[in-house]
Write a protein that holds these residues in place. Structure first.
Motif, PDB file in Angstrom:
ATOM      1  N   ALA A  21       0.834  -1.208   0.000  1.00 38.99           N
ATOM      2  CA  ALA A  21       0.000   0.000   0.000  1.00 38.99           C
ATOM      3  C   ALA A  21       0.868   1.258   0.000  1.00 38.99           C
ATOM      4  N   ASN A  22       1.940   1.248   0.768  1.00 32.01           N
ATOM      5  CA  ASN A  22       2.827   2.415   0.801  1.00 32.01           C
ATOM      6  C   ASN A  22       3.608   2.577  -0.496  1.00 32.01           C
ATOM      7  N   LEU A  23       3.945   1.475  -1.139  1.00 28.72           N
ATOM      8  CA  LEU A  23       4.607   1.564  -2.440  1.00 28.72           C
ATOM      9  C   LEU A  23       3.672   2.152  -3.486  1.00 28.72           C
ATOM     10  N   GLY A  27       3.833   5.697  -5.937  1.00 30.83           N
ATOM     11  CA  GLY A  27       3.752   5.673  -7.383  1.00 30.83           C
ATOM     12  C   GLY A  27       4.165   4.390  -8.072  1.00 30.83           C
ATOM     13  N   TYR A  28       4.419   3.338  -7.308  1.00 34.20           N
ATOM     14  CA  TYR A  28       4.818   2.064  -7.897  1.00 34.20           C
ATOM     15  C   TYR A  28       3.596   1.206  -8.217  1.00 34.20           C
ATOM     16  N   GLU A  29       3.762   0.330  -9.191  1.00 30.44           N
ATOM     17  CA  GLU A  29       2.769  -0.710  -9.470  1.00 30.44           C
ATOM     18  C   GLU A  29       3.137  -1.943  -8.637  1.00 30.44           C
ATOM     19  N   VAL A  30       2.115  -2.634  -8.115  1.00 25.24           N
ATOM     20  CA  VAL A  30       2.377  -3.791  -7.260  1.00 25.24           C
ATOM     21  C   VAL A  30       1.506  -4.958  -7.685  1.00 25.24           C
ATOM     22  N   ALA A  31       2.108  -6.134  -7.740  1.00 26.91           N
ATOM     23  CA  ALA A  31       1.382  -7.384  -7.953  1.00 26.91           C
ATOM     24  C   ALA A  31       2.005  -8.414  -7.012  1.00 26.91           C
ATOM     25  N   LYS A 150      12.941   3.278   0.923  1.00 28.37           N
ATOM     26  CA  LYS A 150      12.509   4.488   1.620  1.00 28.37           C
ATOM     27  C   LYS A 150      11.001   4.703   1.526  1.00 28.37           C
ATOM     28  N   ALA A 151      10.370   4.080   0.537  1.00 27.52           N
ATOM     29  CA  ALA A 151       8.912   4.187   0.416  1.00 27.52           C
ATOM     30  C   ALA A 151       8.181   3.388   1.481  1.00 27.52           C
ATOM     31  N   VAL A 152       8.876   2.440   2.116  1.00 27.97           N
ATOM     32  CA  VAL A 152       8.226   1.605   3.138  1.00 27.97           C
ATOM     33  C   VAL A 152       8.843   1.792   4.515  1.00 27.97           C
ATOM     34  N   GLY A 153       9.970   2.508   4.609  1.00 33.49           N
ATOM     35  CA  GLY A 153      10.651   2.613   5.889  1.00 33.49           C
ATOM     36  C   GLY A 153      11.113   4.020   6.207  1.00 33.49           C
TER      37      GLY A 153
END
Length: 290
Positions: A21-23, A27-31, A150-153
């Motif tokens: 969710a934080n990624l 602005g990242y795509e996640v699968a 850094k997007a998650v921590g």
């Protein structure tokens, strides 16, 4: 933000979901891929680790143990068979240092950049994006991974070469588990000696010797409710990894070994509850409680 936009999680449990969710917010795509196929409404689920790897720029294994990591990466349907040469792998799983070194070497042999990147923090920190990300691997690959981490921590700590982060993570979890075991014994003593239960827990909530992390655990114990921020079975596993590696490097760790054994008291009946259930198990061992 990193030019590598598509991030694939192997394992999508209590820690991976808030990280994803934080990624997305960054602005990242996640699968993701999980053997069970379970995900969430926002996440595309792939049918195999290999299929996920063929889609993503960055692979993030987040699985519970050595065996699960090896199964997800190796073989015809494993992620290593689907990753493009040069792809980045951020192994957030807490595994043995031997396994972390093996996976890094196997990735290097395939032209992949594999970092061990276990996190320090539980589900509240994962949700808030305030994990501490420990990273083992070459300098240039750590810098490549830094925007993602850094997007998650709240902090990214380069611990050294391959498997160094795996070892630092075991140090951190050893302190967590060992301290919790001492707290559980001390609480059991207080209750056994006749101290009023509310007085005891209220006093411990105020004193400086209890860390904020363990304050959360005592709050659970006072309520006799142990929602699983860090399951007992995983803490027990991590303590076992620490004891095994301490033996391998001839490090004297008797208190940690006792703490690892203490967690067995809670693991049999409270495997999927938070590891603070050890405090409740110790309380029941000395006081007639529900």
């Amino acid at each position: 933000m990193s030019a590598e936009r598509k991030i694939g999680f192997i394992g999508f449990g209590a820690m991976a979901r808030p990280m994803a969710a934080n990624l997305r917010k960054a602005g990242y795509e996640v699968a993701a891929y999980t053997p069970s196929g379970k995900g969430d409404d926002q996440t595309e689920m792939f049918p195999s680790a290999r299929a996920l790897a063929e889609w993503c720029d960055v692979l993030v294994p987040c699985v519970p143990n050595d065996a699960a990591l090896r199964k997800s990466l190796y073989g015809d349907d494993g992620a290593f068979a689907g990753l493009a040469r040069g792809a980045l792998v951020l192994n957030t799983s807490t595994v043995s240092p031997d396994c972390a070194e093996e996976v890094a070497k196997a990735g290097d042999d395939r032209g992949l950049a594999v970092l061990d990147t276990p996190m320090s923090g539980s589900t509240p920190e994962a949700e808030a994006g305030t994990l501490v990300m420990l990273v083992g691997g070459p300098d240039e690959q750590v810098e490549r991974a830094r925007p993602i981490l850094k997007a998650v921590g709240k902090a990214v700590i380069h611990t050294g070469g391959a498997a160094s982060a795996a070892r630092v993570k075991l140090v951190v979890n050893g302190i967590m588990g060992g301290t919790l075991a001492i707290i559980a014994e001390a609480v059991a003593y207080g209750l056994s000696s006749g101290v009023d239960r509310d007085v005891l827990f209220d006093a411990l909530a105020q004193v400086a010797v209890i860390s904020p992390h363990h304050q959360r655990k005592l709050k659970m114990a006072k309520a006799r409710e142990f929602p699983s921020q860090f399951p007992t079975r995983l803490m027990a596993k991590d303590m076992g990894l620490l004891i095994d590696d301490a033996r391998a490097v001839k490090s004297f760790a008797p208190a940690l070994a006792v703490a690892a054994q203490s967690l067995c008291l809670a693991t049999k009946r409270h495997a999927d509850e938070d590891y603070s259930a050890l405090i409740g198990a110790m309380e029941r061992s000395v006081v007639n409680t529900p």
